[in-house]
Design an enzyme around this catalytic site. Sequence first.
Site, PDB file in Angstrom:
ATOM      1  N   SER A  54     -69.013 -50.345 -43.975  1.00 25.66           N
ATOM      2  CA  SER A  54     -69.478 -50.915 -42.706  1.00 25.66           C
ATOM      3  C   SER A  54     -68.524 -51.933 -42.088  1.00 25.66           C
ATOM      4  CB  SER A  54     -70.857 -51.558 -42.887  1.00 25.66           C
ATOM      5  OG  SER A  54     -70.769 -52.712 -43.701  1.00 25.66           O
ATOM      6  N   LYS A 105     -71.625 -58.726 -42.750  1.00 32.71           N
ATOM      7  CA  LYS A 105     -71.403 -58.264 -41.378  1.00 32.71           C
ATOM      8  C   LYS A 105     -70.692 -59.375 -40.601  1.00 32.71           C
ATOM      9  CE  LYS A 105     -74.142 -54.634 -42.086  1.00 32.71           C
ATOM     10  NZ  LYS A 105     -73.600 -53.265 -42.248  1.00 32.71           N
TER      11      LYS A 105
END
EC number: 3.4.21.89
Length: 220
Positions: A54, A105
């Site tokens: 990710s 993230k």
Amino acid sequence: MRLSPTEEAAHATRDDEPASAKWRDFALWCAIPVIIVVLLRVFVFGMYVIPSRSMEDTIMPGDRVVTTKLASHIQKLQRGDIVVFKDPANWLANEPNANSSFLIKRLIGLPGDTVACKGPGYPVTINGVAIHEESYLKPGVEPSSFAFQEHVTAGHLFVMGDNRANSADSRYHQNDGDEGLVPVNDVVGVAFLRYWPLNRIGWLSAHHDVFARVPEPANE
């Protein structure tokens, strides 16, 4: 050279020092650095292995990163920070490679921000201002493959992966209890260093300059 009586006494005292005392002193000096490292590890720094794609190409699967643990308590969080946080609403349920309860993230929206995108071919906007994310987005990946708009409520953050084509981030969880937002209190650190593998050792940039033109929220 002949020693003075005082020097001879001191020399004799050192020679007569029991071996056990010498070993005790040696162990003490060895233990102090170890204790310092352990305390830093427990209270100041965290270390995490990255299992997913990710955050490509910033962080690759198998990379190991170091974070500050004091981020949300002492250090002010900023847009662009790479944050490690507790799974806020069972995000990891559909992640086959998940081996912990933490995610990583990039922080895009702060409390009060409105984060939006019109879909393919359009940039992400924050409070109406477009941000240019080429410096960290995975090459060839759209800022978002679908349209979305989210207002970041108090005490929460909006996060996205650098590999938007393979990141189940805040955009994908807008039906959970916090509408895809991450509680600030769930942030456990800000990643600042990649220490493994050896050929990828280096600092992790927050790219704060990308967000320099973003205005403060109107209601803040």
